[in-house]
Design a protein around this motif. Structure first.
Motif, PDB file in Angstrom:
ATOM      1  N   ASP B  35       0.835  -1.199   0.000  1.00  0.00           N
ATOM      2  CA  ASP B  35       0.000   0.000   0.000  1.00  0.00           C
ATOM      3  C   ASP B  35       0.872   1.252   0.000  1.00  0.00           C
ATOM      4  O   ASP B  35       0.583   2.232  -0.681  1.00  0.00           O
ATOM      5  CB  ASP B  35      -0.891   0.034   1.255  1.00  0.00           C
ATOM      6  CG  ASP B  35      -1.830  -1.152   1.308  1.00  0.00           C
ATOM      7  OD1 ASP B  35      -2.089  -1.748   0.245  1.00  0.00           O
ATOM      8  OD2 ASP B  35      -2.308  -1.475   2.418  1.00  0.00           O
ATOM      9  N   TYR B  36       1.926   1.186   0.804  1.00  0.00           N
ATOM     10  CA  TYR B  36       2.827   2.329   0.922  1.00  0.00           C
ATOM     11  C   TYR B  36       3.503   2.623  -0.424  1.00  0.00           C
ATOM     12  O   TYR B  36       3.568   3.776  -0.864  1.00  0.00           O
ATOM     13  CB  TYR B  36       3.852   2.057   2.016  1.00  0.00           C
ATOM     14  CG  TYR B  36       4.974   3.063   2.092  1.00  0.00           C
ATOM     15  CD1 TYR B  36       4.704   4.396   2.392  1.00  0.00           C
ATOM     16  CD2 TYR B  36       6.288   2.681   1.868  1.00  0.00           C
ATOM     17  CE1 TYR B  36       5.731   5.321   2.452  1.00  0.00           C
ATOM     18  CE2 TYR B  36       7.316   3.596   1.939  1.00  0.00           C
ATOM     19  CZ  TYR B  36       7.046   4.922   2.223  1.00  0.00           C
ATOM     20  OH  TYR B  36       8.053   5.829   2.285  1.00  0.00           O
ATOM     21  N   HIS B  39       1.077   4.138  -2.698  1.00  0.00           N
ATOM     22  CA  HIS B  39       0.828   5.516  -2.299  1.00  0.00           C
ATOM     23  C   HIS B  39       1.951   6.434  -2.795  1.00  0.00           C
ATOM     24  O   HIS B  39       1.707   7.507  -3.348  1.00  0.00           O
ATOM     25  CB  HIS B  39       0.715   5.603  -0.772  1.00  0.00           C
ATOM     26  CG  HIS B  39       0.621   6.986  -0.255  1.00  0.00           C
ATOM     27  ND1 HIS B  39      -0.583   7.642  -0.122  1.00  0.00           N
ATOM     28  CD2 HIS B  39       1.577   7.862   0.146  1.00  0.00           C
ATOM     29  CE1 HIS B  39      -0.359   8.860   0.339  1.00  0.00           C
ATOM     30  NE2 HIS B  39       0.937   9.019   0.517  1.00  0.00           N
ATOM     31  N   HIS B  45       6.294  10.316  -4.423  1.00  0.00           N
ATOM     32  CA  HIS B  45       7.287  10.361  -3.345  1.00  0.00           C
ATOM     33  C   HIS B  45       8.358   9.311  -3.585  1.00  0.00           C
ATOM     34  O   HIS B  45       8.116   8.308  -4.224  1.00  0.00           O
ATOM     35  CB  HIS B  45       6.640  10.048  -1.980  1.00  0.00           C
ATOM     36  CG  HIS B  45       5.649  11.071  -1.550  1.00  0.00           C
ATOM     37  ND1 HIS B  45       4.755  10.837  -0.535  1.00  0.00           N
ATOM     38  CD2 HIS B  45       5.416  12.323  -1.998  1.00  0.00           C
ATOM     39  CE1 HIS B  45       4.000  11.908  -0.388  1.00  0.00           C
ATOM     40  NE2 HIS B  45       4.387  12.822  -1.261  1.00  0.00           N
ATOM     41  N   VAL B  48      10.898   5.108   1.407  1.00  0.00           N
ATOM     42  CA  VAL B  48      12.051   4.728   2.232  1.00  0.00           C
ATOM     43  C   VAL B  48      12.293   3.235   2.051  1.00  0.00           C
ATOM     44  O   VAL B  48      11.488   2.537   1.433  1.00  0.00           O
ATOM     45  CB  VAL B  48      11.786   5.038   3.734  1.00  0.00           C
ATOM     46  CG1 VAL B  48      11.586   6.512   3.940  1.00  0.00           C
ATOM     47  CG2 VAL B  48      10.608   4.235   4.259  1.00  0.00           C
ATOM     48  N   ARG B  50      12.488  -0.768   2.914  1.00  0.00           N
ATOM     49  CA  ARG B  50      11.552  -1.616   3.632  1.00  0.00           C
ATOM     50  C   ARG B  50      11.950  -1.737   5.104  1.00  0.00           C
ATOM     51  O   ARG B  50      11.114  -1.708   5.998  1.00  0.00           O
ATOM     52  CB  ARG B  50      11.532  -3.014   2.997  1.00  0.00           C
ATOM     53  CG  ARG B  50      10.655  -3.990   3.758  1.00  0.00           C
ATOM     54  CD  ARG B  50       9.572  -4.539   2.890  1.00  0.00           C
ATOM     55  NE  ARG B  50       8.495  -5.145   3.645  1.00  0.00           N
ATOM     56  CZ  ARG B  50       7.860  -6.241   3.262  1.00  0.00           C
ATOM     57  NH1 ARG B  50       8.208  -6.844   2.146  1.00  0.00           N
ATOM     58  NH2 ARG B  50       6.874  -6.706   3.970  1.00  0.00           N
ATOM     59  N   ARG B  51      13.267  -1.854   5.319  1.00  0.00           N
ATOM     60  CA  ARG B  51      13.768  -1.974   6.692  1.00  0.00           C
ATOM     61  C   ARG B  51      13.325  -0.772   7.535  1.00  0.00           C
ATOM     62  O   ARG B  51      12.794  -0.922   8.625  1.00  0.00           O
ATOM     63  CB  ARG B  51      15.302  -2.025   6.628  1.00  0.00           C
ATOM     64  CG  ARG B  51      16.004  -2.411   7.896  1.00  0.00           C
ATOM     65  CD  ARG B  51      17.485  -2.597   7.604  1.00  0.00           C
ATOM     66  NE  ARG B  51      17.689  -3.638   6.593  1.00  0.00           N
ATOM     67  CZ  ARG B  51      17.977  -4.899   6.884  1.00  0.00           C
ATOM     68  NH1 ARG B  51      18.121  -5.263   8.123  1.00  0.00           N
ATOM     69  NH2 ARG B  51      18.141  -5.791   5.939  1.00  0.00           N
ATOM     70  N   PHE B  53      10.871   1.272   6.888  1.00  0.00           N
ATOM     71  CA  PHE B  53       9.411   1.300   6.972  1.00  0.00           C
ATOM     72  C   PHE B  53       8.916   0.393   8.100  1.00  0.00           C
ATOM     73  O   PHE B  53       8.100   0.790   8.926  1.00  0.00           O
ATOM     74  CB  PHE B  53       8.840   0.835   5.626  1.00  0.00           C
ATOM     75  CG  PHE B  53       7.340   0.790   5.576  1.00  0.00           C
ATOM     76  CD1 PHE B  53       6.616   1.954   5.382  1.00  0.00           C
ATOM     77  CD2 PHE B  53       6.658  -0.408   5.704  1.00  0.00           C
ATOM     78  CE1 PHE B  53       5.228   1.911   5.331  1.00  0.00           C
ATOM     79  CE2 PHE B  53       5.272  -0.455   5.656  1.00  0.00           C
ATOM     80  CZ  PHE B  53       4.564   0.715   5.462  1.00  0.00           C
ATOM     81  N   GLU B  54       9.448  -0.836   8.128  1.00  0.00           N
ATOM     82  CA  GLU B  54       9.001  -1.796   9.143  1.00  0.00           C
ATOM     83  C   GLU B  54       9.439  -1.341  10.533  1.00  0.00           C
ATOM     84  O   GLU B  54       8.759  -1.571  11.525  1.00  0.00           O
ATOM     85  CB  GLU B  54       9.547  -3.195   8.859  1.00  0.00           C
ATOM     86  CG  GLU B  54       9.066  -3.791   7.550  1.00  0.00           C
ATOM     87  CD  GLU B  54       7.566  -4.045   7.517  1.00  0.00           C
ATOM     88  OE1 GLU B  54       6.932  -4.061   8.595  1.00  0.00           O
ATOM     89  OE2 GLU B  54       7.025  -4.211   6.412  1.00  0.00           O
ATOM     90  N   ARG B  55      10.603  -0.695  10.603  1.00  0.00           N
ATOM     91  CA  ARG B  55      11.093  -0.220  11.893  1.00  0.00           C
ATOM     92  C   ARG B  55      10.128   0.809  12.478  1.00  0.00           C
ATOM     93  O   ARG B  55       9.820   0.807  13.647  1.00  0.00           O
ATOM     94  CB  ARG B  55      12.481   0.400  11.710  1.00  0.00           C
ATOM     95  CG  ARG B  55      13.286   0.395  12.967  1.00  0.00           C
ATOM     96  CD  ARG B  55      14.758   0.365  12.668  1.00  0.00           C
ATOM     97  NE  ARG B  55      15.204  -0.970  12.284  1.00  0.00           N
ATOM     98  CZ  ARG B  55      16.446  -1.401  12.437  1.00  0.00           C
ATOM     99  NH1 ARG B  55      17.349  -0.614  12.949  1.00  0.00           N
ATOM    100  NH2 ARG B  55      16.788  -2.616  12.071  1.00  0.00           N
ATOM    101  N   ARG B  56       9.624   1.680  11.615  1.00  0.00           N
ATOM    102  CA  ARG B  56       8.676   2.690  12.103  1.00  0.00           C
ATOM    103  C   ARG B  56       7.376   2.054  12.555  1.00  0.00           C
ATOM    104  O   ARG B  56       6.768   2.485  13.530  1.00  0.00           O
ATOM    105  CB  ARG B  56       8.390   3.701  11.003  1.00  0.00           C
ATOM    106  CG  ARG B  56       9.488   4.724  10.942  1.00  0.00           C
ATOM    107  CD  ARG B  56       9.372   5.528   9.693  1.00  0.00           C
ATOM    108  NE  ARG B  56      10.717   5.946   9.323  1.00  0.00           N
ATOM    109  CZ  ARG B  56      11.024   7.183   8.989  1.00  0.00           C
ATOM    110  NH1 ARG B  56      10.093   8.099   8.947  1.00  0.00           N
ATOM    111  NH2 ARG B  56      12.248   7.487   8.683  1.00  0.00           N
TER     112      ARG B  56
END
Lengths: 747, 70
Positions: B35-36, B39, B45, B48, B50-51, B53-56
């Motif tokens: 989805d990101y 988007h 845009h 970032v 994947r690492r 993204f998942e960390r956030r």
């Protein structure tokens, strides 16, 4: 993007319209058939005495009743009383931030919600209540869920959703009053501690003196750590991959437990209950302060997959194995209240022993808070709130079946406290045969050999009994000489999600504590302040760990003593939730529908207050905590030692424990009375006002998304969705879009 | 099994498999990454890693504990 499309009234009822359609012939025939099958099943269960009855009748009676309740009663509540309105945007749509407010597919949210509400409760309560026979438990689980439990879950979900997902405590404070709010907050926290202690007690009882169990459960920690590192470092975000690896490792851990059973390691892993308490307390503390990605999140994935898998497997294997009921419909214990598993007669104790599965106040904490922020459409509260709880009730029925299809001599030998069974097959066989369930020492020894446990005598807490039942059903259904594997598989599955509940609960308790103390001492409320985390975690773990220790060392049997307290506490929380629902119905000017929650509330209050009264004031030492205290204190003064206590130290322990339990019991009941009286004042004011009173409900905002309400989209709903997409263009729906900033997910 | 029966059976199986896969990916949150990306593509845009993204997402979970019932 700004087009507003209102969904047609596909469900026939209001919102807005009165367009009720005449039922079609097909639907009339289908629902008549469901009603007839259900009625026949109930009749067979109710009227058979002594004949051999298939357990499937219990399953059919429950399923048919659920279907009718969902189709008619839940719909009536949703559309007539609550007036769910799909033209109104839910908080997930209005406040969408891609984090906690997130429009979620109804089927996915159903899965999340069910995973959050269903735990060990619906598995354990029915097993203990089986001492009353299969009929009282079945009736209460089914009738209770339809008219109380599922109603509570759905109505709380609805009202919280209309208030942007406010928590139960917040709603009580704002809608009832500050006094009620404070009482509710204390009650929620105290009840949570007690629930954690009792859940942990069940794990301790299942693992004590069982090297196989300890080995497999201990390995879940490194497995979860590995998954955590995998998801964080090795392959970020590949949850399904990591979970698949985790499940395979988990099964290997169970198989491996069988091998170590015959090695030197077995002695090292044969742990006493006291050591297990220490291990659990240390584990709970560490899990609460570690980052969640490392232990909690991967554990949660594992336990949820196991949970759903085992429940599905159990349903299928019941259909294949078609076991026969071994228990009586109603036992003598139900009438006389002298049962060894827990004391007290059918009323009120069956209704508090089975809490989860029929009516569970704890669900109100999940129906307010997380789930309401994710609902896509108002009408979906019926599927998620009511439907989710029906599913949990089905789990409870399956657990009850597992307990009533095993040999009843074995059932009582496993569930009576060690104080009366004496702990050996010979003494236990003599005791149980004396109860009227003939069995022999050889039979009991053979039963424990079949599951490769050193002993099954007085393995109280429900989990081992359920595991024996599941292992028999699975062995009959799938064949093979795997009973020992299935037994430990079942133990592992229960322990796994109890531990997940314990570490998640410890964390939630810690947040609550930090938040509350943060009101007076600001620094303590800062969740990133390490000393605060450590102190709060230590307090929460210390509280439930202390109760756990009391339960484990109780000479009278911890489950026997604490489970009633746990059940009553959970149902008292339900009383708070149902009180809130009733107040809100009245405040919204829906006095004529207030009975929907007022009737279950009245029943719940009668049950819990009677039970509390008996536990506090009964002069029968087997039931009343203070009568028990006096009996042992008097004997102690006279220098006597009363069985099952063996020395003066144990006598003193009984005196202390009974006092603590009695005080807690009275305290919980008092908190609920405070909330209830406060609510009565508000209701009286609302009734006198003769019209809706102001509430904290958010004003309506038109919705821009179109989604089906039920599990399956109807033809009209599909048409409406297609129409909507044609009008607004692809990608207009909020679902799955997320709100993202350039740096990633929005904060 | 003749071909005209195998066809519908296979397509039903494929559909069922896709459904299960869709459900599991949505349920586990794996689909959030797709989805990101979608988007970011839609809004031009630069995503970032994947690492990151998942960390956030994990940090978010740290702040919002989920309760598990009894």
């Amino acid at each position: 993007m700004s087009t507003t499309v209102s969904r047609p009234d596909t469900d026939g009822g209001p919102p807005g319209g009165t367009g009720r359609r005449r039922p079609t012939l097909k639907s009339t025939l289908v629902w008549t058939a469901v009603a007839v099958v259900g009625a026949v099943a109930w009749t067979v269960l109710a009227l058979s005495r002594g004949e051999s009855v298939s357990a499937l009748w219990m399953l059919f009676a429950a399923l048919c009743s659920y279907a009718i309740a969902y189709r008619f009663y839940a719909r009536f509540i949703a559309y007539r009383a609550l007036r769910v309105d799909d033209r109104r945007a839910t908080p997930a749509e209005r406040l969408h931030n891609g984090i906690d407010f997130d429009v979620t597919d109804r089927r996915v949210l159903f899965g999340h919600h069910f995973a959050a509400i269903a735990g060990a409760g619906p598995l354990v309560g029915p097993v203990l209540a089986a001492q009353m026979g299969y009929l009282p438990g079945t009736i209460w689980i089914v009738v209770g869920v339809i008219f109380a439990g599922a109603v509570q879950d759905m109505v709380v979900l609805f009202f919280s959703m209309r208030r942007n997902g406010k928590s139960l405590g917040q709603m009580v404070r704002e809608e009832i009053g500050i006094v009620g709010g404070v009482a509710a907050l204390i009650a929620v926290f105290a009840i949570m501690i007690l629930i954690l202690a009792v859940l942990a007690l069940i794990v301790v009882n299942a693992l004590a003196e069982s090297p196989w169990g300890v080995f497999s459960i201990a390995l879940t920690i490194p497995i979860a750590l590995f998954m955590g590192v995998y998801l964080r470092v090795l392959r970020p975000g590949r949850v399904l991959e990591a979970t698949a690896i985790g499940v395979v490792l988990l099964l290997l851990a169970i198989v491996g437990g069988g091998w170590i059973d015959n090695t030197g390691l077995a002695d090292a892993l044969t742990l006493s209950k006291e050591w297990l308490v220490l291990a659990l307390v240390v584990y709970g503390f560490v899990a609460s302060v570690l980052p969640v990605w490392l232990l909690l999140t991967p554990r949660d994935y594992l336990s949820t997959f196991m949970k759903i898998g085992v429940i599905a497997l159990l349903a299928v294997s019941l259909l294949i194995a078609r076991p026969v009921l071994q228990a009586d419909a109603i036992t003598d214990f139900a009438r006389e209240g002298t049962g060894p598993v827990f004391a007290g007669s059918l009323f009120p104790f069956v209704f508090i022993t089975i809490a989860c599965g029929a009516l569970s106040g704890f669900h109100a904490l999940i129906s307010s808070g997380t789930t309401p922020k994710m609902v896509a459409k108002e009408s979906q509260v019926r599927l998620i709130g009511y439907g989710g709880m029906l599913m949990e009730s089905f789990v409870a029925i399956s657990a009850l079946i597992a307990a009533v299809v095993i040999d009843q001599g074995l059932y009582y030998a496993m569930n009576a406290p060690a104080g009366v069974t004496g702990g050996t097959p010979e003494t236990a066989a003599a005791y149980v045969s004396g109860l009227g369930f003939p069995t022999s020492a050889a039979d009991l020894a053979a039963a424990s050999a079949a599951v490769q446990e050193p002993s099954l005598i007085s393995r109280t807490g429900g989990a081992p009994t359920l595991a024996v039942g599941i292992s028999e059903i699975f062995s009959n259904a799938f064949g093979g000489n795997l009973q020992a594997f299935w037994y430990h598989f079942a133990i592992m599955f229960e322990a796994l999600f109890i531990l997940t509940a314990v570490d998640a609960g410890t964390r939630v308790g810690r947040f609550m504590l930090q938040d509350t103390i943060g009101n007076v001492w600001k620094k303590f409320g800062d969740l990133s302040w390490r000393p605060g985390n450590i102190i709060a975690s230590a307090i929460v773990v210390g509280l439930w760990g202390g109760m756990l220790y009391i339960g484990v060392t109780d000479p009278l049997g911890g489950v026997n003593q604490l489970f009633p307290l746990f059940g009553i506490a959970n149902q008292l929380l339900a009383a708070i939730a149902l009180t809130l629902c009733t107040v809100l119905l009245v405040k919204h000017g829906k006095l004529k529908y207030a009975w929907i929650t007022a009737v279950p509330l009245a029943w719940d209050l009668v049950v819990t207050m009677t039970a509390s009264w008996q536990k506090v004031f009964s002069d029968n030492p087997a039931i009343g905590y203070f009568a028990q205290r006096n009996r042992y204190a008097t004997a102690l003064d006279n220098g006597e030692v009363l069985a099952p206590a063996q020395d003066v130290g144990q006598m003193q322990q009984v005196v202390t424990n009974s006092t603590i339990n009695g005080v807690l019991q009275a305290f919980f009941a008092l908190l609920v009375v405070v909330v209830f009286v406060n609510a009565l004042v508000v209701i009286a004011r609302a009734v006198r006002a003769r019209g809706p009173l102001p509430t904290t409900e958010e004003p309506a905002v038109p919705s821009r998304i179109v989604e089906p309400s039920g599990l399956f989209a109807t033809a009209e709903e599909k048409q409406a969705i297609a129409e909507h997409e044609r009008l607004v263009g692809a990608g207009a729906g909020a679902r799955g879009q997320g709100t993202f900033t350039e740096e990633g997910p929005a904060r | 099994m003749t071909a005209d029966v195998a066809g519908p059976v296979r397509s039903a199986a494929v559909r069922a498999w896709r459904g299960v896969r869709w459900y599991l990916r949505e349920w586990s949150g794996e689909a959030r990454w797709d989805d990101y990306l979608a988007h970011c593509a839609a809004h031009g845009h630069q995503p970032v890693s994947r690492r990151e993204f998942e960390r956030r997402r994990a940090d978010e979970r740290e702040r919002n504990p989920v309760s598990r019932c009894c």
